[in-house]
Scaffold this motif. Sequence first.
Motif, PDB file in Angstrom:
ATOM      1  N   LEU A 336       0.831  -1.201   0.000  1.00 25.26           N
ATOM      2  CA  LEU A 336       0.000   0.000   0.000  1.00 25.26           C
ATOM      3  C   LEU A 336       0.868   1.255   0.000  1.00 25.26           C
ATOM      4  N   VAL A 337       1.901   1.240   0.845  1.00 24.79           N
ATOM      5  CA  VAL A 337       2.809   2.392   0.922  1.00 24.79           C
ATOM      6  C   VAL A 337       3.494   2.629  -0.416  1.00 24.79           C
ATOM      7  N   GLU A 338       3.953   1.558  -1.033  1.00 23.79           N
ATOM      8  CA  GLU A 338       4.648   1.696  -2.321  1.00 23.79           C
ATOM      9  C   GLU A 338       3.725   2.255  -3.393  1.00 23.79           C
ATOM     10  N   GLU A 339       2.482   1.772  -3.405  1.00 22.83           N
ATOM     11  CA  GLU A 339       1.521   2.286  -4.386  1.00 22.83           C
ATOM     12  C   GLU A 339       1.255   3.769  -4.155  1.00 22.83           C
ATOM     13  N   ALA A 340       1.138   4.150  -2.875  1.00 20.53           N
ATOM     14  CA  ALA A 340       0.897   5.561  -2.554  1.00 20.53           C
ATOM     15  C   ALA A 340       2.067   6.428  -2.995  1.00 20.53           C
ATOM     16  N   LYS A 341       3.291   5.894  -2.834  1.00 23.27           N
ATOM     17  CA  LYS A 341       4.475   6.665  -3.236  1.00 23.27           C
ATOM     18  C   LYS A 341       4.519   6.880  -4.742  1.00 23.27           C
ATOM     19  N   ILE A 378      -3.752   7.624   8.349  1.00 21.31           N
ATOM     20  CA  ILE A 378      -5.096   7.354   7.832  1.00 21.31           C
ATOM     21  C   ILE A 378      -5.084   7.346   6.308  1.00 21.31           C
ATOM     22  N   GLN A 379      -4.391   8.324   5.712  1.00 20.94           N
ATOM     23  CA  GLN A 379      -4.317   8.418   4.253  1.00 20.94           C
ATOM     24  C   GLN A 379      -3.693   7.162   3.649  1.00 20.94           C
ATOM     25  N   LEU A 380      -2.631   6.677   4.315  1.00 16.68           N
ATOM     26  CA  LEU A 380      -1.915   5.511   3.801  1.00 16.68           C
ATOM     27  C   LEU A 380      -2.725   4.222   3.929  1.00 16.68           C
ATOM     28  N   VAL A 381      -3.458   4.101   5.037  1.00 21.19           N
ATOM     29  CA  VAL A 381      -4.140   2.838   5.316  1.00 21.19           C
ATOM     30  C   VAL A 381      -5.557   2.787   4.760  1.00 21.19           C
ATOM     31  N   ALA A 382      -6.127   3.958   4.428  1.00 18.49           N
ATOM     32  CA  ALA A 382      -7.556   4.039   4.086  1.00 18.49           C
ATOM     33  C   ALA A 382      -7.964   3.072   2.986  1.00 18.49           C
ATOM     34  N   ASP A 383      -7.170   2.979   1.924  1.00 15.69           N
ATOM     35  CA  ASP A 383      -7.609   2.211   0.764  1.00 15.69           C
ATOM     36  C   ASP A 383      -7.186   0.747   0.797  1.00 15.69           C
ATOM     37  N   SER A 384      -6.645   0.291   1.925  1.00 17.33           N
ATOM     38  CA  SER A 384      -6.278  -1.125   2.029  1.00 17.33           C
ATOM     39  C   SER A 384      -7.438  -1.928   2.604  1.00 17.33           C
ATOM     40  N   ALA A 404     -13.330   8.716   8.668  1.00 20.30           N
ATOM     41  CA  ALA A 404     -12.331   9.218   7.728  1.00 20.30           C
ATOM     42  C   ALA A 404     -11.697   8.084   6.937  1.00 20.30           C
ATOM     43  N   ILE A 405     -11.403   6.966   7.612  1.00 25.94           N
ATOM     44  CA  ILE A 405     -10.797   5.818   6.917  1.00 25.94           C
ATOM     45  C   ILE A 405     -11.747   5.276   5.860  1.00 25.94           C
ATOM     46  N   HIS A 406     -13.016   5.079   6.254  1.00 28.21           N
ATOM     47  CA  HIS A 406     -13.986   4.511   5.295  1.00 28.21           C
ATOM     48  C   HIS A 406     -14.228   5.443   4.114  1.00 28.21           C
TER      49      HIS A 406
END
Length: 705
Positions: A336-341, A378-384, A404-406
């Motif tokens: 997830l982190v890599e995709e966000a980066k 929250i931004q990083l984990v939201a879409d996992s 916020a997460i949802h």
Amino acid sequence: MSTKKFNPIQSIHDVATAMNSTQDPDGLLELILDRCIQICGVESGSLMLIDEKQSVLDAVTSRGMNQQLLRETKLKIGQGITGMAASTGKAKLVNDVSKDPDYIQVKEEIKSELVAPMIVEDDIIGVISLDSNRLNAFTPEMLEIVSVLANQAGQIFKNLQTIRSLEQRTKIQATLIEISKVVSSTLDQNEVFDSIMVTMEKSLRLEKGSIVLFNKEEALLRIVAASGLSPEEIEKGTYQPGEGITGKVFESGEPIIIESVATHPDFLNRVGYLSHFKHDPHNVSLLCAPILSEQTTLGVVNAFIVQNKHTDLKSFLDFLQVVASIISQSIKIQNLVEEAKKEISRENIQLKRELKNKYKFGSLIGKAASMEKMFEKIQLVADSRASVLITGESGTGKEMIANAIHYNSSRSENPFIKINCAAIPENLLESELFGHKKGSFTGAVTDKKGKFELADTGTIFLDEIGEMDLNLQSKLLRVLQEREIEAIGSTKAKKVDVRIIAATNAELEQLVAEKKFRADLFYRLNVVKINTPPLRDRVEDIPLLMNHFLEKYTKDNNKSIKGISREASKLLLKYRWPGNVRELENVIERAVVLAQDEILNEEDFSDILSNMEEIPENAVEVSHPNHVETVNGAEPLDLGSGRLTSGQLDGLDGRAMEIVVSEVESRLIQYAMKKFRYTKTRVAKFLGINRNTLDKKIKELNIEY
């Protein structure tokens, strides 16, 4: 041999006393063998345990015997006088071994032998064998007393097994908690892997171990982290799928226990593990667990263990499978982190947030460093799909974080179902979560869908998860593991795709230690942990929140309030806010509703002023007179003083119980709310009522907090 006579009854008493006082079970077994030899006046003896794996007797302690000979001459169960006693559970006395067809010679000088089985709860676990160089060395009385001592030895060994098993499980549980802390403290995958291996080696004293992941580009399994291996050895650690034990576990997706790596045909020893176990390679076991994600195998985690007589390999394998699950979740987060980066830099994430609202993330407000860090998480984990555990004091905004997460995830257009685990009685919560079939229990007049089914393809928010019943926790664990639910009264499971967000103001680690919360459920929920900081730790956010709530409630109540005075602002900044953001919101709303001027001043926050002085722990506020009641024009009633005149009592005609009891209840609830910082679950427990009753009382009595 000493001719000193020993009292058999005294010997049994001595052993029983030692069993209740000693902390050295191994020493007790030696004491029992010594007493048996002394009572019988013989030259040698041994205490042996049954090795069920090899069906042989294994000497635990001995006297007057050649140790090397004992190791080389292991009797099989049912073989010889000793083996027969281990097989049948019957003691035997042979005063001339040359005349017994079952006797197997171990020493030439042995003429007599006595064997007594060690029996605990009808299980034969070993034997005590005594030998003499004399004919007719034993008597029936000796056989009887040795049998009693043998059974005492059996009980000691059982106790020793239990103690060591509990010690091993306690160490495993503590290690898993340490590993879960590591995973939730960093997003650096290499740091997570290295920390997991270091923690396993340090806490459980595992000899060697490694994490092996499949590299898609190379189509190879490669060691990415290891314990006890040099960089050169790690570099050698590559395997084809299906190659060796590691490759076979990866290919099958099934865990495995290899009792002895030295003799297993599939063990390749590619990195030179056996050179680390030169002292006893045949006693080294290998445990392997696949690292699974959905229907895909990502790799393998393995550990080497040097066995002793009491090692529980199954418990270690169970532990390793949980570790594999934690590693899998860590990999998901890293992806997830890599995709966000790749999609957007950290600066762009910050810019997006500031464009939406200068200090806002959804409905969360804050510019403190702790809040900025939380927004980013929250931004990083939201879409996992990773489970999220939100912790923090009551009133810090855990539900807002869940929102916020949802609503910042790909599931934002799908259902978001919320449920408070403490607000619903235990006997109804299962039906609320999983649904029920018509007729499954009294009152089930129709089929009902549970919250999980309603949340399918979306998110479910389980507030106050720490209050959930242990039995229900096991059913929630099944949802997390199998992604399926089963309604009460149904025999058919249903697949669901639900992302779980849980919240608690309790210390779940402490509840796990106290066995009030399942450890395996905690590890499943605690994939990503978000801690909400209390308001007193982010004072710089109070002005932002004050302005936000002032604007909101001024508009909601059609007021024309322009601001808050400097003195009132200082008061709000100085206050400790035990109820956190929720308390601040309530205070601002109350001030706006009751305000008569355009500027809110200190008088509008009189409740805060009265609370600035700390209330002693033993001071019950119900004794303070602050309420006046008038009934049918009668004289005012000072209920707080506890003293009422006859005229006042007469004025209560028809409402006496209602007024007095309501006043006492109101004061007691307000006192408890302040004492326990507005944590309703704790307040209800203090008052001796359930959470539903507390909520009902607060509403009926118009209690503000």
